[in-house]
Design an enzyme around this catalytic site. Sequence first.
Site, PDB file in Angstrom:
ATOM      1  N   GLU A 176       4.442  -2.858  -5.209  1.00  0.00           N
ATOM      2  CA  GLU A 176       5.861  -2.378  -3.571  1.00  0.00           C
ATOM      3  C   GLU A 176       6.815  -3.417  -4.719  1.00  0.00           C
ATOM      4  O   GLU A 176       8.132  -2.283  -4.365  1.00  0.00           O
ATOM      5  CB  GLU A 176       5.698  -3.627  -2.554  1.00  0.00           C
ATOM      6  CG  GLU A 176       6.397  -3.925  -1.632  1.00  0.00           C
ATOM      7  CD  GLU A 176       5.676  -4.117   0.145  1.00  0.00           C
ATOM      8  OE1 GLU A 176       5.486  -5.367  -0.249  1.00  0.00           O
ATOM      9  OE2 GLU A 176       6.593  -4.396   0.778  1.00  0.00           O
TER      10      GLU A 176
ATOM     11  N   HIS B 237       5.575  -5.776   2.691  1.00  0.00           N
ATOM     12  CA  HIS B 237       4.160  -5.357   3.169  1.00  0.00           C
ATOM     13  C   HIS B 237       3.137  -6.645   2.706  1.00  0.00           C
ATOM     14  O   HIS B 237       2.918  -7.911   3.093  1.00  0.00           O
ATOM     15  CB  HIS B 237       3.460  -4.483   2.557  1.00  0.00           C
ATOM     16  CG  HIS B 237       1.870  -4.412   3.505  1.00  0.00           C
ATOM     17  ND1 HIS B 237       1.635  -3.957   4.822  1.00  0.00           N
ATOM     18  CD2 HIS B 237       0.834  -4.234   2.515  1.00  0.00           C
ATOM     19  CE1 HIS B 237      -0.209  -3.923   5.010  1.00  0.00           C
ATOM     20  NE2 HIS B 237      -0.259  -3.800   4.113  1.00  0.00           N
TER      21      HIS B 237
ATOM     22  N   HIS C  92      -2.850 -12.068   7.188  1.00  0.00           N
ATOM     23  CA  HIS C  92      -2.780 -10.634   7.101  1.00  0.00           C
ATOM     24  C   HIS C  92      -3.363 -10.343   8.518  1.00  0.00           C
ATOM     25  O   HIS C  92      -4.471 -10.316   8.456  1.00  0.00           O
ATOM     26  CB  HIS C  92      -3.598 -10.164   6.257  1.00  0.00           C
ATOM     27  CG  HIS C  92      -2.770  -8.668   6.363  1.00  0.00           C
ATOM     28  ND1 HIS C  92      -2.339  -8.092   7.047  1.00  0.00           N
ATOM     29  CD2 HIS C  92      -3.443  -7.931   5.081  1.00  0.00           C
ATOM     30  CE1 HIS C  92      -2.032  -7.001   6.719  1.00  0.00           C
ATOM     31  NE2 HIS C  92      -2.273  -6.624   5.499  1.00  0.00           N
TER      32      HIS C  92
ATOM     33  N   LYS D 240       2.916 -13.434   4.733  1.00  0.00           N
ATOM     34  CA  LYS D 240       1.839 -13.456   5.037  1.00  0.00           C
ATOM     35  C   LYS D 240       0.766 -14.468   5.083  1.00  0.00           C
ATOM     36  O   LYS D 240      -0.349 -14.449   5.488  1.00  0.00           O
ATOM     37  CB  LYS D 240       0.872 -11.787   4.545  1.00  0.00           C
ATOM     38  CG  LYS D 240       1.178 -10.693   5.449  1.00  0.00           C
ATOM     39  CD  LYS D 240       0.912  -9.868   4.696  1.00  0.00           C
ATOM     40  CE  LYS D 240       0.076  -8.538   5.606  1.00  0.00           C
ATOM     41  NZ  LYS D 240       1.975  -7.599   5.638  1.00  0.00           N
TER      42      LYS D 240
ATOM     43  N   CYS E  85      -3.219  -1.129   8.245  1.00  0.00           N
ATOM     44  CA  CYS E  85      -2.486  -2.130   8.512  1.00  0.00           C
ATOM     45  C   CYS E  85      -0.774  -1.322   8.403  1.00  0.00           C
ATOM     46  O   CYS E  85      -0.037  -2.215   8.643  1.00  0.00           O
ATOM     47  CB  CYS E  85      -2.105  -2.899   7.030  1.00  0.00           C
ATOM     48  SG  CYS E  85      -4.642  -3.364   7.197  1.00  0.00           S
TER      49      CYS E  85
ATOM     50  N   PHE F  56      -5.083   0.518   4.038  1.00  0.00           N
ATOM     51  CA  PHE F  56      -5.902   1.482   3.794  1.00  0.00           C
ATOM     52  C   PHE F  56      -6.479   3.348   4.169  1.00  0.00           C
ATOM     53  O   PHE F  56      -6.217   3.149   5.365  1.00  0.00           O
ATOM     54  CB  PHE F  56      -7.399   0.481   4.251  1.00  0.00           C
ATOM     55  CG  PHE F  56      -8.242  -0.446   3.452  1.00  0.00           C
ATOM     56  CD1 PHE F  56      -7.245  -1.166   2.387  1.00  0.00           C
ATOM     57  CD2 PHE F  56      -8.395  -1.530   3.896  1.00  0.00           C
ATOM     58  CE1 PHE F  56      -7.140  -2.254   1.269  1.00  0.00           C
ATOM     59  CE2 PHE F  56      -8.748  -2.555   3.217  1.00  0.00           C
ATOM     60  CZ  PHE F  56      -8.235  -3.197   2.246  1.00  0.00           C
TER      61      PHE F  56
END
Length: 405
Positions: free
Chosen positions: A308, A297, A334, A329, A161, A393
Amino acid sequence: MKRVVVTGLGMINSLGLEKESAFSAIVEGKCGIKLIESFDTEKHTVKIAGEITNFDPATVMDAKEIKKADRFIQLGLVAAKEAIIDAKLPDNVDRERFGVASASGIGGLINIEKNSVIAETRGPRRISPFFIPSSLVNMLGGFISIYENLKGPNLSSVTACAAGTHAIGEAAKSIMVGTADKMLVVGAEATICSAGIGGFAAMKALSTQNDSPQSASRPFDKDRDGFVMGEGAAALVLETYEDAVARGAYIYGEIIGFGESGDANHITTPTMDGPLRAMKMAYKMAGNPKVDYVNAHGTSTAINDKNESAALKELFGSKENCPPVSSIKGQIGHCLGAAGTTEAVVSLMAIRDSVLPPTINYTTPDESCDLDYIPNQARKADVNVVMSNSFGFGGTNGVVIFKKV
């Protein structure tokens, strides 16, 4: 090093087939998440996604070519074409000095799933000869270079991502050190298929709020229960500041900071430290400017949003010093490897229009997420510097900072 600016943008997602309609819908707080239509979800625990339901690949490819390219490539071509047109480049641009930096988290998952079923049920001799070239992640850049006749560097980022943001950084570096004069950055992802939804659901990463798709993704809200899968693509044309000024191009913004880091902790559980180090790196490179907006994010997962938020407070010294933060998002889902480029395009359009996109579905404050998330409604503001975050990830992080020119 050379200054790098952005002079063309393109975007396609569940809220629009081009950048202006998609951005307007984002600013208006609309949501493109709904029940999945592209496959039967009866056996799935997750039945919702930010799916593009009115896309015709024939708008960018002829019928013979369509079967050679997975959906993520088709979407990427749409965004690339829009960005190239938007940049209004001269006919005599040096194509050997104009490259591509592409990004995708998974690549052709739809075709991988389709041909795996064919191999199992009808035998390997029935596998499409276009299966492999239509599925490879770097074929996004390959197709785009062919369609747009770009003969400079052809790079691919496959960093989950964070891939889209990393591609922006790699493209900027190519121009800064002089291996290219211009770069087209394209992030694209299309993983809304049985294997894609089932795989992320098995990890317990997805929201299961099937009865209320439009409020399922709830970044930074206390009642968030995971992210919603999205699909789409976004593209940016990068070139030197000197070239853009010389040809009188419209400049959306300058890339003044870029940071990247690794968590070195866990394949799927992020840390606060890794993202913070990427933010610090980008912030220092940018010269510690006053940041007016952070495009987060903000996945709507419990740990990401908490980490975050904590990292942003650490970076800016306190909750009170932290600029407004939002995540889109909740509106488009996402988009994995396309998230970074999509959020970069939104960040630059926020600078252009002096508006901060909202975080929709924010109704219940979380004590571990206590920043100004621009809840539910966009906000007019002077926007000169924007930070855009992407984390993936494997513990891979990318941060880019844009400044109005």
